[in-house]
Structures are given as structure tokens and as C-alpha cells.
Design a protein around this motif. Structure first.
Motif, PDB file in Angstrom:
ATOM      1  N   UNK A   1     -25.948 -16.437  24.259  1.00  0.00           N
ATOM      2  CA  UNK A   1     -27.056 -16.430  25.218  1.00  0.00           C
ATOM      3  C   UNK A   1     -27.804 -15.100  25.149  1.00  0.00           C
ATOM      4  N   UNK A   2     -29.100 -15.151  25.414  1.00  0.00           N
ATOM      5  CA  UNK A   2     -29.923 -13.941  25.340  1.00  0.00           C
ATOM      6  C   UNK A   2     -29.476 -12.892  26.342  1.00  0.00           C
ATOM      7  N   UNK A   3     -29.039 -13.333  27.507  1.00  0.00           N
ATOM      8  CA  UNK A   3     -28.643 -12.383  28.555  1.00  0.00           C
ATOM      9  C   UNK A   3     -27.476 -11.514  28.092  1.00  0.00           C
ATOM     10  N   UNK A   4     -26.480 -12.129  27.472  1.00  0.00           N
ATOM     11  CA  UNK A   4     -25.316 -11.370  27.026  1.00  0.00           C
ATOM     12  C   UNK A   4     -25.628 -10.610  25.742  1.00  0.00           C
ATOM     13  N   UNK A   5     -26.473 -11.152  24.893  1.00  0.00           N
ATOM     14  CA  UNK A   5     -26.897 -10.425  23.694  1.00  0.00           C
ATOM     15  C   UNK A   5     -27.538  -9.091  24.065  1.00  0.00           C
ATOM     16  N   UNK A   6     -28.357  -9.118  25.110  1.00  0.00           N
ATOM     17  CA  UNK A   6     -29.012  -7.891  25.570  1.00  0.00           C
ATOM     18  C   UNK A   6     -27.971  -6.863  26.027  1.00  0.00           C
ATOM     19  N   UNK A   7     -26.920  -7.326  26.699  1.00  0.00           N
ATOM     20  CA  UNK A   7     -25.852  -6.430  27.150  1.00  0.00           C
ATOM     21  C   UNK A   7     -25.101  -5.841  25.954  1.00  0.00           C
ATOM     22  N   UNK A   8     -24.913  -6.656  24.920  1.00  0.00           N
ATOM     23  CA  UNK A   8     -24.212  -6.175  23.726  1.00  0.00           C
ATOM     24  C   UNK A   8     -24.989  -5.043  23.052  1.00  0.00           C
ATOM     25  N   UNK A   9     -26.298  -5.234  22.915  1.00  0.00           N
ATOM     26  CA  UNK A   9     -27.131  -4.208  22.277  1.00  0.00           C
ATOM     27  C   UNK A   9     -27.190  -2.954  23.139  1.00  0.00           C
ATOM     28  N   UNK A  10     -27.176  -3.148  24.446  1.00  0.00           N
ATOM     29  CA  UNK A  10     -27.185  -2.009  25.373  1.00  0.00           C
ATOM     30  C   UNK A  10     -25.928  -1.161  25.193  1.00  0.00           C
ATOM     31  N   UNK A  11     -24.800  -1.821  24.947  1.00  0.00           N
ATOM     32  CA  UNK A  11     -23.535  -1.113  24.749  1.00  0.00           C
ATOM     33  C   UNK A  11     -23.390  -0.550  23.341  1.00  0.00           C
ATOM     34  N   UNK A  12     -24.005  -1.231  22.368  1.00  0.00           N
ATOM     35  CA  UNK A  12     -23.855  -0.825  20.964  1.00  0.00           C
ATOM     36  C   UNK A  12     -25.147  -1.134  20.214  1.00  0.00           C
ATOM     37  N   UNK A  13     -25.975  -0.116  20.032  1.00  0.00           N
ATOM     38  CA  UNK A  13     -27.285  -0.310  19.395  1.00  0.00           C
ATOM     39  C   UNK A  13     -27.168  -0.855  17.971  1.00  0.00           C
ATOM     40  N   UNK A  14     -26.031  -0.621  17.332  1.00  0.00           N
ATOM     41  CA  UNK A  14     -25.818  -1.093  15.963  1.00  0.00           C
ATOM     42  C   UNK A  14     -25.849  -2.620  15.874  1.00  0.00           C
ATOM     43  N   UNK A  15     -25.652  -3.288  17.015  1.00  0.00           N
ATOM     44  CA  UNK A  15     -25.619  -4.750  17.010  1.00  0.00           C
ATOM     45  C   UNK A  15     -27.016  -5.369  17.011  1.00  0.00           C
ATOM     46  N   UNK A  16     -28.055  -4.556  17.160  1.00  0.00           N
ATOM     47  CA  UNK A  16     -29.409  -5.112  17.249  1.00  0.00           C
ATOM     48  C   UNK A  16     -29.769  -5.940  16.021  1.00  0.00           C
ATOM     49  N   UNK A  17     -29.452  -5.428  14.843  1.00  0.00           N
ATOM     50  CA  UNK A  17     -29.788  -6.163  13.623  1.00  0.00           C
ATOM     51  C   UNK A  17     -29.020  -7.473  13.551  1.00  0.00           C
TER      52      UNK A  17
END
Length: 425
Positions: free
Chosen positions: A352-368
């Protein structure tokens, strides 16, 4: 098959059991430990024990994953008895259990297996079991759909991208940000070779792993799995074959698994390595600076890479009253609150987009990786379902033939299309 048609379902189960193929989990979490527990919990109506089967035998009772299962059971007012099976074994176990009328209450399986189990009548639909899939990314949900019906909820997803060695690219005068399409990637590989280093490594082994790694290039060309020998599909095979011919990729890719391909990249000699989200922890151990870019499409943009990851499903039960509690267990496992912990534990990108945003917030490396997952595609999508393995096998055979030089790309894909068409009639 519909869950109610028990006679037809039994026949379908037998056929599916014979046809079930090991190895569809090209990128599931590795299994490196013993099963955590044994099955056999009571399935009696109204019983206080609910069984969950998953493909994560590497997690024991002390792991965060199993603790989450127990917590969800407590919240639902039941005891959870969990069994972790090896991925390749779980499909057959699930089919046999369904034949015997002893399916687990909750089943977590690799996404390409969902269509096999659904077609055999093993799983309930989300419409029947009342699971809410409204917030799930459509491209991820599609991997668990058949005939327009969804048969579970993706617990998370992983996919492929290109890792690159910053030092190798710097010495070759290559800017990774400039790699936007096949032409610019090939030009980068040419420069790397001229600088005395190795270009790119990937897995082209004659198994599902080879198909899994080839698909971003196949789909990135604009090709469709129903027409393997289209000009676009042939161009993808020709790209790989040309890289081997020019020495931009090693001949070892023909036998490389994703693990051995990673080991090649980890030597520090290669500019690029095609691999998955699950290698992030290993990337930090390589001892050299690395970066990650999406796999480029032929003419630019992010190529659709195949999705890996599992679906949480609710198998058919003779006592349909059990579905309400099973639904509570699945909803707990996939809730927004728990999804972040679950996907972090399993090294997945959330569905889900909501949790994806939290993941990137915690670890910028996950953006790609989030961007790659957004562009990704299920192998059984486009309503291919159980036809996919019958297409994948001739496809990986064609890739092998072309890379070895025994058959020209067009001829190889023409033969593959004929075989796939015959197998899927």
C-alpha cells in the motif's frame, strides 16, 4: 473452480498436484532453517486453535514474525499453530491437505502459486471471505487474481533493479544517472570494458530464476507473454546475446542463479548486477560504494520487473463459520500498523502507498525499490494464471539457446512461441 463444487474440485486438485512446479519462487526469502513446528492442529468447528502455514521456515518461535502471528491470534481470541515449509514443498502440501479436507485456516504462498491453488478450488475469494483489498496497489493485487476474482492479499513485494559499483563507473567515466534506456546502458558497458573492468552480470539459468531475470527486458521491450516471438520479444533476447558476444556480460550468466550472479557482482569487478531487494543487506557487506537504479525500458522509463513475494489467503473449509476468524487473522497481519513491521522483517516493499511512504521515510535507500515495485508486474497477471509456467519454460529455453550461440534469437523465440502455444491450448 468454485469452492462449492467439491467433486470437480477434487479432480482439479489431482491435476494441479501433478502439474505443480517447484522453483516459481524466484525471489522469495531464502530458507535456511528447520520448520518451526508441525501441523495437525484441531480443525473442529468453533475450536480455539487456528493453523497458519507459511514459506518462512527460517523464522523460529523467537522471531518477530512468529511473535506477530501469536499476537494476531490473541487479538482474534484464538491460539495460532504455525508451520513453516520450504517454498517448493508448500504448494504440494497445500494441494494434498485440500484433497484430504484438512487445509490450514490461513495459507501464505508465493504469488505465482495463487492461480494454481485457485484453479484447483483450494482458496476462497476475497469477496467470499470479506477481506478488504481496496487499498492494495492494483498491479500487486493482480498477481493473485484469476478470472477477475482476487484470492488473497499480498503481504509485500520484492522485485529487481540494477545495483552498480560507483568506483567502477567513475573510472570508466560513466554517470549512472545517464543510464535511461538500452542504448545508454549498452554504451556504459562498452566504456566499462574499455576501462578494463567487467560490465554486467545477471542470472540466465534454465529455470524460473532465468525467466524472472529476463522478464524486465522482455516486458521493457513492449513484448507480451502471449507472443514470445514478437519483434519486441526477439529484441530483448538479442540484447542479452549481443552483450555476451561483445564481452559486456560473462558466459557464466548462462548457468548463474541469482545467488551466484550476486557473488560475481560482490567481487567488485563488475559495473552492474541485476538483482533484488533481498540483496540489500549483502550489498552493505561488499566493502565498496554501490548505488541502485531501475532497470531501464528499451526506449526509456522503468521497465516492468516481475513481482516476488507472497499472498495471504484463506483456504476453503467445510465449516464456513471459521472464515470470520481467519479473516481477522489475515486483516491483522496485513493491517497498516503491522505491515511496516512485517515488510521490514521480510525485506519486502509494502503493498500500500501509505506504508511505502513510511518505509522510505525510515530508509531513503528504499525509494528506488518503491518506484520499481510500482512499475512491477505479476508473472501470472494479464489473466495468464496457470498458463504462465507453460510459457516460462520455453522462454527460458529460448534465452539459453540464444546466449549459448546455438540458435539465433528469432529462431529461438519462434520455437518457444510454438511450444508455449501448444502447451496452453
Amino acid at each position: 473452480m468454485r469452492p462449492g463444487s467439491s467433486g470437480r474440485r477434487a479432480a482439479g486438485l489431482g491435476a494441479a498436484l501433478l502439474a505443480a512446479t517447484a522453483g516459481l519462487a524466484a525471489c522469495s526469502s531464502p530458507s535456511d532453517g528447520p520448520a518451526a513446528s508441525s501441523a495437525g492442529a484441531s480443525q473442529a468447528a468453533g475450536g480455539g486453535t487456528y493453523t497458519i502455514w507459511d514459506p518462512y521456515p527460517q523464522y523460529d518461535k523467537t522471531s518477530d514474525w512468529v511473535k506477530l502471528l501469536d499476537t494476531c491470534g490473541t487479538q482474534a481470541g484464538v491460539k495460532v499453530e504455525r508451520t513453516g515449509y520450504d517454498t517448493s514443498d508448500l504448494t504440494n502440501k497445500a494441494l494434498l491437505a485440500a484433497q484430504q479436507g484438512n487445509s490450514p485456516d490461513v495459507l501464505i504462498v508465493d504469488n505465482p502459486v495463487v492461480s494454481t491453488l485457485a484453479e484447483a478450488g483450494v482458496l476462497t475469494t476475497t469477496e467470499e471471505n470479506k477481506l478488504d483489498v481496496s487499498s492494495i496497489a492494483p498491479n500487486l493485487l493482480a498477481a493473485g487474481q484469476l478470472g477477475g476474482k482476487a484470492y488473497g492479499v499480498p503481504i509485500g513485494a520484492n522485485t529487481l533493479a540494477l545495483y552498480y559499483n560507483k568506483d567502477v563507473l567513475k573510472k570508466a567515466g560513466v554517470d549512472a544517472a545517464a543510464v535511461k534506456d538500452w542504448a545508454s546502458l549498452t554504451a556504459a558497458l562498452e566504456k566499462v570494458k574499455a576501462a578494463g573492468k567487467k560490465g554486467i552480470t545477471f542470472s540466465a539459468i534454465g529455470t524460473e530464476e532465468g525467466s524472472f531475470q529476463f522478464l524486465p527486458w522482455f516486458w521493457g521491450s513492449g513484448a507480451n507473454l502471449t507472443k514470445l516471438d514478437s519483434p519486441e520479444g526477439v529484441s530483448a533476447v538479442a540484447l542479452w546475446a549481443d552483450w555476451l558476444k561483445k564481452g559486456y556480460a560473462p558466459n557464466s550468466v548462462i548457468n548463474n542463479t541469482q545467488t551466484t550472479s550476486w557473488q560475481e557482482f560482490a567481487t567488485g569487478d563488475f559495473a552492474f548486477g541485476e538483482n533484488g531487494t533481498w540483496q540489500l543487506a549483502n550489498a552493505k557487506k561488499t566493502g565498496f560504494d554501490y548505488g541502485i537504479i531501475p532497470i531501464p525500458g528499451k526506449d526509456g522509463g522503468t521497465a516492468p520487473a516481475p513481482t516476488g513475494g507472497e499472498f495471504v489467503s484463506i483456504p476453503v473449509q467445510s465449516d464456513t463459520a471459521r472464515y470470520a476468524t481467519s479473516q481477522k487473522l489475515v486483516s491483522c497481519l496485513t493491517s497498516t500498523d503491522n505491515s511496516l513491521a512485517t515488510t521490514t522483517t521480510l525485506s519486502y516493499i509494502a503493498p500500500t502507498e501509505a506504508v511505502q511512504a513510511k518505509q522510505v521515510e525510515q530508509n531513503a535507500e528504499l525509494k528506488v525499490w518503491v518506484e520499481a515495485v510500482k512499475a512491477a508486474k505479476g508473472r501470472t497477471s494479464d489473466n495468464l494464471g496457470t498458463k504462465y509456467p507453460k510459457i516460462s519454460e520455453p522462454m527460458w529455453g529460448a534465452v539459453q539457446a540464444a546466449l549459448s550461440g546455438s540458435t539465433a534469437p528469432q529462431e529461438a523465440m519462434t520455437a518457444a512461441q510454438a511450444a508455449a502455444a501448444s502447451a496452453t491450448q
